[in-house]
Design a protein around this motif. Structure first.
Motif, PDB file in Angstrom:
ATOM      1  N   SER A 171     -30.405  -5.577 -34.427  1.00 42.48           N
ATOM      2  CA  SER A 171     -29.265  -6.591 -33.946  1.00 42.48           C
ATOM      3  C   SER A 171     -28.854  -7.520 -35.198  1.00 42.48           C
ATOM      4  N   TYR A 172     -27.997  -8.226 -34.960  1.00 39.44           N
ATOM      5  CA  TYR A 172     -27.393  -9.294 -35.852  1.00 39.44           C
ATOM      6  C   TYR A 172     -26.995 -10.342 -35.025  1.00 39.44           C
ATOM      7  N   LEU A 173     -27.588 -11.698 -35.937  1.00 38.49           N
ATOM      8  CA  LEU A 173     -27.523 -12.802 -35.121  1.00 38.49           C
ATOM      9  C   LEU A 173     -27.081 -13.794 -36.293  1.00 38.49           C
ATOM     10  N   GLU A 174     -25.823 -14.423 -36.128  1.00 38.26           N
ATOM     11  CA  GLU A 174     -25.480 -15.493 -36.859  1.00 38.26           C
ATOM     12  C   GLU A 174     -25.331 -16.988 -36.121  1.00 38.26           C
ATOM     13  N   ILE A 175     -26.222 -17.745 -36.809  1.00 38.93           N
ATOM     14  CA  ILE A 175     -26.275 -19.241 -36.127  1.00 38.93           C
ATOM     15  C   ILE A 175     -25.638 -20.225 -36.919  1.00 38.93           C
ATOM     16  N   LEU A 176     -24.800 -21.071 -36.347  1.00 41.65           N
ATOM     17  CA  LEU A 176     -24.363 -22.385 -37.172  1.00 41.65           C
ATOM     18  C   LEU A 176     -24.894 -23.288 -36.358  1.00 41.65           C
ATOM     19  N   ASP A 177     -25.792 -24.256 -37.021  1.00 40.07           N
ATOM     20  CA  ASP A 177     -26.656 -25.313 -36.432  1.00 40.07           C
ATOM     21  C   ASP A 177     -26.241 -26.547 -37.108  1.00 40.07           C
ATOM     22  N   LYS A 178     -25.586 -27.505 -36.166  1.00 39.64           N
ATOM     23  CA  LYS A 178     -24.850 -28.656 -36.707  1.00 39.64           C
ATOM     24  C   LYS A 178     -25.671 -29.752 -35.829  1.00 39.64           C
ATOM     25  N   GLU A 179     -26.332 -30.653 -36.740  1.00 43.24           N
ATOM     26  CA  GLU A 179     -27.160 -31.777 -36.129  1.00 43.24           C
ATOM     27  C   GLU A 179     -26.360 -32.986 -36.497  1.00 43.24           C
ATOM     28  N   THR A 180     -26.175 -33.784 -35.301  1.00 43.61           N
ATOM     29  CA  THR A 180     -25.940 -35.323 -35.740  1.00 43.61           C
ATOM     30  C   THR A 180     -26.587 -36.332 -35.055  1.00 43.61           C
ATOM     31  N   SER A 181     -27.196 -37.169 -35.966  1.00 42.34           N
ATOM     32  CA  SER A 181     -28.217 -38.242 -35.623  1.00 42.34           C
ATOM     33  C   SER A 181     -27.701 -39.590 -35.868  1.00 42.34           C
ATOM     34  N   ASP A 182     -27.935 -40.552 -35.017  1.00 41.79           N
ATOM     35  CA  ASP A 182     -27.615 -41.982 -35.306  1.00 41.79           C
ATOM     36  C   ASP A 182     -28.358 -42.201 -36.410  1.00 41.79           C
ATOM     37  N   TYR A 183     -28.280 -43.425 -36.953  1.00 40.78           N
ATOM     38  CA  TYR A 183     -28.916 -44.347 -38.243  1.00 40.78           C
ATOM     39  C   TYR A 183     -30.395 -44.869 -37.867  1.00 40.78           C
ATOM     40  N   ASP A 184     -30.709 -44.799 -36.733  1.00 36.81           N
ATOM     41  CA  ASP A 184     -32.034 -45.229 -36.046  1.00 36.81           C
ATOM     42  C   ASP A 184     -33.024 -44.183 -35.758  1.00 36.81           C
ATOM     43  N   LEU A 185     -32.656 -42.754 -36.010  1.00 34.34           N
ATOM     44  CA  LEU A 185     -33.502 -41.873 -35.408  1.00 34.34           C
ATOM     45  C   LEU A 185     -34.489 -41.340 -36.589  1.00 34.34           C
ATOM     46  N   TYR A 186     -35.702 -41.264 -36.077  1.00 31.88           N
ATOM     47  CA  TYR A 186     -36.903 -40.361 -36.780  1.00 31.88           C
ATOM     48  C   TYR A 186     -36.723 -38.957 -35.948  1.00 31.88           C
ATOM     49  N   ARG A 187     -36.419 -37.778 -36.837  1.00 34.56           N
ATOM     50  CA  ARG A 187     -36.279 -36.523 -36.067  1.00 34.56           C
ATOM     51  C   ARG A 187     -37.105 -35.609 -36.903  1.00 34.56           C
ATOM     52  N   PHE A 188     -38.164 -35.265 -36.156  1.00 34.33           N
ATOM     53  CA  PHE A 188     -39.176 -34.136 -36.458  1.00 34.33           C
ATOM     54  C   PHE A 188     -38.810 -32.771 -35.786  1.00 34.33           C
ATOM     55  N   ARG A 189     -38.461 -31.735 -36.739  1.00 39.41           N
ATOM     56  CA  ARG A 189     -38.027 -30.443 -36.119  1.00 39.41           C
ATOM     57  C   ARG A 189     -38.768 -29.192 -36.696  1.00 39.41           C
ATOM     58  N   ASN A 190     -38.977 -28.275 -35.988  1.00 35.34           N
ATOM     59  CA  ASN A 190     -39.637 -26.950 -36.327  1.00 35.34           C
ATOM     60  C   ASN A 190     -38.185 -26.016 -35.878  1.00 35.34           C
ATOM     61  N   VAL A 191     -38.065 -25.067 -36.960  1.00 30.66           N
ATOM     62  CA  VAL A 191     -37.070 -23.708 -36.589  1.00 30.66           C
ATOM     63  C   VAL A 191     -37.757 -22.538 -37.027  1.00 30.66           C
ATOM     64  N   CYS A 192     -37.981 -21.542 -36.114  1.00 33.17           N
ATOM     65  CA  CYS A 192     -38.598 -20.345 -36.366  1.00 33.17           C
ATOM     66  C   CYS A 192     -37.662 -19.190 -36.310  1.00 33.17           C
ATOM     67  N   LEU A 193     -37.416 -18.379 -37.361  1.00 36.53           N
ATOM     68  CA  LEU A 193     -36.481 -17.128 -37.059  1.00 36.53           C
ATOM     69  C   LEU A 193     -37.491 -15.847 -37.192  1.00 36.53           C
ATOM     70  N   LEU A 194     -37.110 -15.110 -36.170  1.00 37.51           N
ATOM     71  CA  LEU A 194     -37.974 -13.880 -36.150  1.00 37.51           C
ATOM     72  C   LEU A 194     -36.958 -12.848 -36.060  1.00 37.51           C
ATOM     73  N   THR A 195     -37.070 -11.800 -37.181  1.00 38.91           N
ATOM     74  CA  THR A 195     -36.345 -10.495 -37.174  1.00 38.91           C
ATOM     75  C   THR A 195     -37.280  -9.493 -36.986  1.00 38.91           C
ATOM     76  N   GLN A 196     -36.943  -8.463 -36.164  1.00 39.48           N
ATOM     77  CA  GLN A 196     -37.411  -7.120 -36.113  1.00 39.48           C
ATOM     78  C   GLN A 196     -37.029  -5.985 -36.994  1.00 39.48           C
ATOM     79  N   THR A 197     -37.323  -4.804 -36.752  1.00 45.13           N
ATOM     80  CA  THR A 197     -36.524  -3.960 -37.568  1.00 45.13           C
ATOM     81  C   THR A 197     -35.051  -3.545 -37.439  1.00 45.13           C
ATOM     82  N   ASP A 198     -34.768  -3.591 -38.970  1.00 44.48           N
ATOM     83  CA  ASP A 198     -33.105  -3.369 -38.926  1.00 44.48           C
ATOM     84  C   ASP A 198     -32.470  -4.679 -38.482  1.00 44.48           C
ATOM     85  N   SER A 199     -32.946  -5.613 -38.159  1.00 43.41           N
ATOM     86  CA  SER A 199     -32.170  -6.931 -37.570  1.00 43.41           C
ATOM     87  C   SER A 199     -31.796  -7.760 -38.696  1.00 43.41           C
TER      88      SER A 199
END
Length: 383
Positions: A171-199
């Motif tokens: 498979s083929y997955l293209e991701i555009l991740d746009k993150e917009t935060s105000d100026y009082d935000l504490y953001r804690f984020r974890n992103v995990c990418l899992l690719t299998q055979t020939d992906s």
């Protein structure tokens, strides 16, 4: 949450959700709250956070369960997704906070072609979310994700989130991740990418705004022929701090990974990039590359790059590089000599710095123009 694919959205049943959380809680109860002495947190002022102002008590976490249906996917696929989450979620306090405190886990079955998701965060209360984007075997998808914080008061607040992107075989997955935060935000984020055979996963990350942000991105290349490419641009102004930790884990032969990230800092902002390539022994024909380019527009702004390699195999090709600097004076004076104003000269050089990254993404020209506009708003007259 608004999505073009709400028909392919599901959350776990209450019974399955609570059953899974019991497994999560066994790990959660063994985790310690992060300290600035921890290697991953040494640049982030975790010790000075006023948790009371954030209306969050690290010692008292409430748990809830979902009541919705998970019938879109088979029980076997649901169980495989939960197994992957339990196995590959990093042992980070905030990743498990999301798993424990999120009201539900949203799973999105991605279709062929383009899709768009918009997630909105509102109010002063802490927000916790878990999102899983799942692409089935042999499919191709281009997915835009927009995370928008709509906070309006002057109080500091926080959010934690865990996002999984899973690409099955071929498979083929293209991701555009746009993150917009105000100026009082504490953001804690974890992103995990899992690719299998020939992906292949391409992940483009464009965070804007925020007060303090910590991102852990972990990519796991699980099958032979898997590829992961990560790139993006951080544009920081004001007193914004962004601390990015990106790691590529190679688990199979003939896998390829690349990280290429850029940051532009102005005012009194601070950007930290840490990249790590992890290749265990006995793997063959692995190619891995990482690079970090950083541009400072103000003497009071800071940018740091920390490339790392943990390569225990021999039949591999690995490279890394990093730069931190100001606008090139020769190029600047050349543009002045051609009749451009100082403002236009600097704007042109800054645009050239990040423009190549934007125009390499596989989305429409309108999407690319929007990214350029967002970055310019930060760097020209923004907070």
């Amino acid at each position: 949450m608004n999505s073009s694919l709400t028909k392919n959205r599901l959350v776990l049943t209450k019974e399955k959700h609570l059953s899974f959380k019991n497994s999560v809680l066994e790990i959660w109860n063994q985790l310690e709250f992060p300290k600035e002495s921890d290697e991953s947190w040494r640049k982030f002022p975790i010790g000075s956070v006023d948790w009371k102002e954030l209306q969050f008590d690290p010692k008292e976490i409430s748990t809830t369960g979902s009541e919705n249906d998970d019938s879109i996917l088979s029980a076997e696929i649901i169980d495989s997704i939960l197994t992957a989450i339990l196995k590959y979620t990093p042992k980070d306090y905030f990743a498990y906070l999301s798993l424990v405190a999120a009201a539900n886990y949203e799973i999105f079955l991605l279709d062929e072609g383009d899709s768009f998701f918009s997630f909105e965060e509102e109010g002063d209360q802490p927000k916790h979310s878990v999102r899983i984007f799942y692409l089935q075997k042999g499919k191709t998808s281009k997915t835009q994700i927009q995370i928008q914080n709509n906070h309006t008061s002057d109080h500091l607040h926080m959010s934690s989130s865990l996002d999984f992107f899973i690409a099955e075989d071929n498979s083929y997955l293209e991701i555009l991740d746009k993150e917009t935060s105000d100026y009082d935000l504490y953001r804690f984020r974890n992103v995990c990418l899992l690719t299998q055979t020939d992906s292949h996963i391409k992940y483009h990350y464009y965070p804007i705004g925020g007060f303090r942000s910590k991102l852990f991105l972990d990519a796991h290349l699980l099958g032979k022929g898997a590829e992961v490419t990560v790139d993006g641009v951080s544009a920081l102004g004001g007193r914004n701090l962004k601390d990015l930790d990106m790691e590529m884990y190679h688990h199979a032969d003939h896998t390829t990974s690349k990280i290429s990230y850029k940051a532009i800092v102005t005012d009194k902002s601070h950007h930290v990039f840490t990249g790590n390539l992890i290749i265990p022994p006995n793997l063959k024909k692995v190619t891995a590359h990482q690079e970090s380019f950083n541009l400072s527009l103000n003497k009071k702004a800071r940018a740091e790059a920390n490339p790392k390699l943990e390569v225990l195999a021999e039949d591999v090709s690995c490279t890394h590089g990093a730069t931190v600097g100001d606008i090139d004076e020769e190029q600047y004076f050349y543009l002045l000599s051609r009749g451009l104003t100082p403002e236009d000269s600097k704007a042109l050089l800054v645009t050239a710095f990040y423009g190549e990254t934007i125009h390499s993404i596989g989305f429409s020209e309108a999407v690319k123009l929007d990214l350029e506009t967002r970055i310019k708003e930060i760097l020209v007259g923004g907070k």
